[in-house]
Design a protein around this motif. Structure first.
Motif, PDB file in Angstrom:
ATOM      1  N   ASN A  47       0.962  -1.218  -0.047  1.00 33.31           N
ATOM      2  CA  ASN A  47       0.034  -0.002  -0.019  1.00 33.31           C
ATOM      3  C   ASN A  47       0.763   1.062  -0.153  1.00 33.31           C
ATOM      4  O   ASN A  47       0.458   2.261  -0.642  1.00 33.31           O
ATOM      5  CB  ASN A  47      -0.764   0.050   1.222  1.00 33.31           C
ATOM      6  N   TYR A  48       1.954   1.209   0.744  1.00 29.32           N
ATOM      7  CA  TYR A  48       2.880   2.317   0.546  1.00 29.32           C
ATOM      8  C   TYR A  48       4.359   2.049   1.357  1.00 29.32           C
ATOM      9  O   TYR A  48       4.312   1.031   2.177  1.00 29.32           O
ATOM     10  CB  TYR A  48       2.379   3.809   1.283  1.00 29.32           C
ATOM     11  N   ARG A  49       5.435   2.489   0.880  1.00 26.80           N
ATOM     12  CA  ARG A  49       6.708   2.173   1.324  1.00 26.80           C
ATOM     13  C   ARG A  49       7.425   3.401   1.557  1.00 26.80           C
ATOM     14  O   ARG A  49       8.297   3.392   2.303  1.00 26.80           O
ATOM     15  CB  ARG A  49       7.470   1.364   0.099  1.00 26.80           C
ATOM     16  N   ILE A  50       6.965   4.329   1.153  1.00 27.66           N
ATOM     17  CA  ILE A  50       7.730   5.857   1.692  1.00 27.66           C
ATOM     18  C   ILE A  50       6.740   6.986   2.084  1.00 27.66           C
ATOM     19  O   ILE A  50       5.805   6.843   1.667  1.00 27.66           O
ATOM     20  CB  ILE A  50       8.493   6.323   0.427  1.00 27.66           C
ATOM     21  N   ALA A  51       7.094   7.294   3.468  1.00 31.55           N
ATOM     22  CA  ALA A  51       6.109   8.273   3.994  1.00 31.55           C
ATOM     23  C   ALA A  51       6.848   9.715   4.217  1.00 31.55           C
ATOM     24  O   ALA A  51       8.247   9.515   4.720  1.00 31.55           O
ATOM     25  CB  ALA A  51       5.603   7.932   5.479  1.00 31.55           C
ATOM     26  N   LEU A  61      13.217   9.594  10.217  1.00 37.62           N
ATOM     27  CA  LEU A  61      12.450   9.210  11.449  1.00 37.62           C
ATOM     28  C   LEU A  61      12.648   7.578  11.702  1.00 37.62           C
ATOM     29  O   LEU A  61      12.612   7.278  12.911  1.00 37.62           O
ATOM     30  CB  LEU A  61      11.064   9.467  10.959  1.00 37.62           C
ATOM     31  N   TYR A  62      12.349   6.746  10.712  1.00 37.58           N
ATOM     32  CA  TYR A  62      12.369   5.415  11.009  1.00 37.58           C
ATOM     33  C   TYR A  62      12.566   4.721   9.636  1.00 37.58           C
ATOM     34  O   TYR A  62      12.294   5.018   8.368  1.00 37.58           O
ATOM     35  CB  TYR A  62      11.149   4.999  11.604  1.00 37.58           C
ATOM     36  N   ALA A  63      13.350   3.421   9.828  1.00 34.80           N
ATOM     37  CA  ALA A  63      13.316   2.499   8.764  1.00 34.80           C
ATOM     38  C   ALA A  63      12.550   1.139   9.147  1.00 34.80           C
ATOM     39  O   ALA A  63      12.627   0.715  10.184  1.00 34.80           O
ATOM     40  CB  ALA A  63      14.741   1.983   8.561  1.00 34.80           C
ATOM     41  N   GLY A  64      11.644   0.664   8.509  1.00 36.80           N
ATOM     42  CA  GLY A  64      10.815  -0.433   8.642  1.00 36.80           C
ATOM     43  C   GLY A  64      11.496  -1.891   7.949  1.00 36.80           C
ATOM     44  O   GLY A  64      11.754  -1.829   6.984  1.00 36.80           O
ATOM     45  N   TRP A  65      11.692  -2.719   8.769  1.00 38.59           N
ATOM     46  CA  TRP A  65      12.422  -4.220   8.398  1.00 38.59           C
ATOM     47  C   TRP A  65      11.218  -5.428   8.429  1.00 38.59           C
ATOM     48  O   TRP A  65      10.828  -5.558   9.674  1.00 38.59           O
ATOM     49  CB  TRP A  65      13.424  -4.476   9.232  1.00 38.59           C
ATOM     50  N   GLY A  84      20.968  -6.956  24.760  1.00 35.30           N
ATOM     51  CA  GLY A  84      20.970  -5.703  25.185  1.00 35.30           C
ATOM     52  C   GLY A  84      20.160  -4.526  24.641  1.00 35.30           C
ATOM     53  O   GLY A  84      20.347  -3.358  24.918  1.00 35.30           O
ATOM     54  N   VAL A  85      19.464  -4.912  23.424  1.00 36.94           N
ATOM     55  CA  VAL A  85      19.033  -3.903  22.656  1.00 36.94           C
ATOM     56  C   VAL A  85      17.582  -3.890  23.345  1.00 36.94           C
ATOM     57  O   VAL A  85      16.964  -4.518  23.732  1.00 36.94           O
ATOM     58  CB  VAL A  85      18.673  -4.455  21.196  1.00 36.94           C
ATOM     59  N   VAL A  86      17.082  -2.402  23.684  1.00 33.36           N
ATOM     60  CA  VAL A  86      15.850  -2.216  24.304  1.00 33.36           C
ATOM     61  C   VAL A  86      15.035  -2.081  23.304  1.00 33.36           C
ATOM     62  O   VAL A  86      14.867  -1.067  22.565  1.00 33.36           O
ATOM     63  CB  VAL A  86      15.972  -0.847  25.096  1.00 33.36           C
ATOM     64  N   VAL A  87      13.902  -3.201  23.486  1.00 31.32           N
ATOM     65  CA  VAL A  87      12.923  -3.291  22.453  1.00 31.32           C
ATOM     66  C   VAL A  87      11.478  -2.889  22.845  1.00 31.32           C
ATOM     67  O   VAL A  87      11.206  -2.971  23.825  1.00 31.32           O
ATOM     68  CB  VAL A  87      12.859  -4.732  22.022  1.00 31.32           C
ATOM     69  N   HIS A  88      10.978  -2.054  22.135  1.00 28.37           N
ATOM     70  CA  HIS A  88       9.761  -1.426  22.390  1.00 28.37           C
ATOM     71  C   HIS A  88       8.583  -2.180  21.452  1.00 28.37           C
ATOM     72  O   HIS A  88       8.686  -2.051  20.292  1.00 28.37           O
ATOM     73  CB  HIS A  88       9.342  -0.080  22.492  1.00 28.37           C
ATOM     74  N   TRP A  89       7.250  -2.237  22.195  1.00 21.88           N
ATOM     75  CA  TRP A  89       6.276  -2.736  21.177  1.00 21.88           C
ATOM     76  C   TRP A  89       5.406  -1.799  20.845  1.00 21.88           C
ATOM     77  O   TRP A  89       4.884  -1.039  21.531  1.00 21.88           O
ATOM     78  CB  TRP A  89       5.357  -4.011  21.871  1.00 21.88           C
ATOM     79  N   GLY A  90       5.156  -1.652  19.378  1.00 22.88           N
ATOM     80  CA  GLY A  90       3.936  -0.651  18.903  1.00 22.88           C
ATOM     81  C   GLY A  90       2.441  -0.863  19.476  1.00 22.88           C
ATOM     82  O   GLY A  90       2.214  -2.096  19.495  1.00 22.88           O
ATOM     83  N   ASP A  91       1.796  -0.053  19.868  1.00 13.41           N
ATOM     84  CA  ASP A  91       0.482  -0.189  20.110  1.00 13.41           C
ATOM     85  C   ASP A  91      -0.396  -0.111  18.765  1.00 13.41           C
ATOM     86  O   ASP A  91       0.123  -0.111  17.649  1.00 13.41           O
ATOM     87  CB  ASP A  91      -0.058   0.920  21.127  1.00 13.41           C
ATOM     88  N   GLU A  92      -1.704  -0.339  18.927  1.00 15.44           N
ATOM     89  CA  GLU A  92      -2.660  -0.813  17.949  1.00 15.44           C
ATOM     90  C   GLU A  92      -2.454   0.297  17.083  1.00 15.44           C
ATOM     91  O   GLU A  92      -2.802   0.347  15.683  1.00 15.44           O
ATOM     92  CB  GLU A  92      -3.982  -1.099  18.495  1.00 15.44           C
ATOM     93  N   SER A  93      -2.855   1.772  17.294  1.00 12.93           N
ATOM     94  CA  SER A  93      -2.714   3.079  16.601  1.00 12.93           C
ATOM     95  C   SER A  93      -1.583   2.861  15.729  1.00 12.93           C
ATOM     96  O   SER A  93      -1.490   3.336  14.749  1.00 12.93           O
ATOM     97  CB  SER A  93      -2.713   3.988  17.384  1.00 12.93           C
ATOM     98  N   LEU A  94      -0.236   2.708  16.425  1.00 12.90           N
ATOM     99  CA  LEU A  94       0.890   2.724  15.534  1.00 12.90           C
ATOM    100  C   LEU A  94       1.062   1.618  14.271  1.00 12.90           C
ATOM    101  O   LEU A  94       1.297   1.954  13.216  1.00 12.90           O
ATOM    102  CB  LEU A  94       2.377   2.647  16.300  1.00 12.90           C
ATOM    103  N   CYS A  95       0.571   0.636  14.752  1.00 13.56           N
ATOM    104  CA  CYS A  95       0.526  -0.601  13.833  1.00 13.56           C
ATOM    105  C   CYS A  95      -0.570  -0.352  12.573  1.00 13.56           C
ATOM    106  O   CYS A  95      -0.172  -0.412  11.324  1.00 13.56           O
ATOM    107  CB  CYS A  95      -0.146  -2.060  14.449  1.00 13.56           C
ATOM    108  N   LYS A  96      -1.787   0.443  13.050  1.00 10.61           N
ATOM    109  CA  LYS A  96      -2.610   0.980  12.142  1.00 10.61           C
ATOM    110  C   LYS A  96      -2.059   1.883  11.073  1.00 10.61           C
ATOM    111  O   LYS A  96      -2.261   1.807   9.904  1.00 10.61           O
ATOM    112  CB  LYS A  96      -3.963   1.452  12.702  1.00 10.61           C
ATOM    113  N   GLU A  97      -1.232   2.813  11.595  1.00  2.14           N
ATOM    114  CA  GLU A  97      -0.665   3.733  10.943  1.00  2.14           C
ATOM    115  C   GLU A  97       0.338   3.277   9.838  1.00  2.14           C
ATOM    116  O   GLU A  97       0.379   3.437   8.601  1.00  2.14           O
ATOM    117  CB  GLU A  97       0.037   4.846  11.703  1.00  2.14           C
ATOM    118  N   ARG A  98       1.207   2.385  10.282  1.00  2.00           N
ATOM    119  CA  ARG A  98       2.147   1.983   9.450  1.00  2.00           C
ATOM    120  C   ARG A  98       1.287   0.791   8.409  1.00  2.00           C
ATOM    121  O   ARG A  98       2.210   0.102   7.709  1.00  2.00           O
ATOM    122  CB  ARG A  98       3.172   1.100  10.414  1.00  2.00           C
TER     123      ARG A  98
END
Length: 303
Positions: A47-51, A61-65, A84-98
């Motif tokens: 649907n889209y690859r560049i924002a 801002l970010y790279a999505g892998w 040692g990498v601090v990993v955060h989980w995206g919430d529903e709104s972020l997943c919807k945006e991406r």
């Protein structure tokens, strides 16, 4: 393991100019807006690859892998978390945006944000190029293209991206002016490159590959009409054999438009060291010499 570069996001005060730049010059499809008014571009049926998000300054801002599925994503997130990498989980709104099924994110040692996802939304037979094209873009199992980051230390960057994240070295270019490492995660020769720039960190360029040389030539013909500068002239790289040109954008980063990139096979690939980046061409223009090499910040000025 990471399987593809799936998407990228930038901020810019000139984000709205990409509505014309993306379709009319690159040949991308204008793919609507994000919740914040971001301009979205598609180069295939994803649907889209560049924002391009609204912003007061030009920023990466970010790279999505992309990962294969939820099992791989969770196992990988656990694996790098244990290292040692601090990993955060995206919430529903972020997943919807991406437009992804699930998302986890982290930052590299200098604050560059990376998002791990699976299930990016695609609509079959939906891609229509923004200008007349003979072919399309090379994506599929090779993902979006490649990104190049400027990092203050290649030793530290390699320890993070290769040893922890698992990017696989394709080759290096080292001479008096270049110190760059190239990494693959699928058949594309490199989806990631890291260039050393002591004391600085940032984003240099995004590469998009055409499936037809004619579409690359047509883009070059369209540069003047779209008020776009060549940053490096047409040339052919030594390591990935890509014939390409580097051009400016409305938002500081450069775009490399290419054709004919090498496909690698891990079973037979041997990493090499090259002493020059190109067989021919890729001459820096006056505009390039007078410009910063992308969206770059001194590391003591990070937000």
């Amino acid at each position: 393991m990471i399987q593809e570069l799936s998407y990228v996001g930038f901020a810019s005060p000139r984000f709205d100019e990409w509505r014309e730049y993306g379709p009319n010059l690159l040949g991308a499809k204008l793919a609507g807006e994000g919740p914040d008014g971001a301009v979205r571009l598609a180069i295939d049926d994803v649907n889209y690859r560049i924002a391009l998000h609204p912003g007061e300054t030009d920023e990466f801002l970010y790279a999505g892998w992309g990962m294969a599925n939820e099992t791989d994503l969770r196992a990988y997130a656990d694996q790098i978390g244990e290292r040692g990498v601090v990993v955060h989980w995206g919430d529903e709104s972020l997943c919807k945006e991406r437009e992804v099924a699930e998302l986890a994110w982290f930052c590299d040692p200098w604050g560059l944000r990376h998002e791990l996802t699976w299930g990016k939304t695609a609509t079959p037979n939906s891609f229509q190029p923004g200008r007349v094209m003979r072919g399309g873009f090379v994506t599929g199992d090779q993902g979006l293209g490649h990104v190049v980051f400027q990092v203050p230390s290649l030793v530290e960057a390699n320890a993070f991206y290769a040893d922890i994240l698992g990017f696989r070295l394709s080759d290096r270019i080292i001479n008096d002016h270049f110190n760059v490492r190239f990494y693959h995660i699928n058949g594309r020769h490199h989806s990631l490159a890291l260039a050393e720039l002591p004391g600085h960190v940032g984003f240099n360029h995004l590469m998009l590959e055409y499936s037809s040389m004619d579409d690359l030539g047509r883009a070059i013909d369209l540069l003047r009409r779209n008020n776009t500068e060549i940053m490096q002239t047409l040339g052919r790289h030594t390591n990935d054999l890509m014939t390409s040109v580097y051009i400016g954008t409305p938002s500081s980063l450069q775009i490399e438009l290419g054709y004919g990139g090498l496909v690698v096979d891990d079973l037979s690939w041997v990493a090499r060291t090259y002493n020059k980046p190109s067989y021919w061409g890729h001459r820096y223009t006056r505009t390039a010499m007078e410009s910063a090499p992308g969206i770059i910040r001194p590391i003591d000025q990070l937000p």
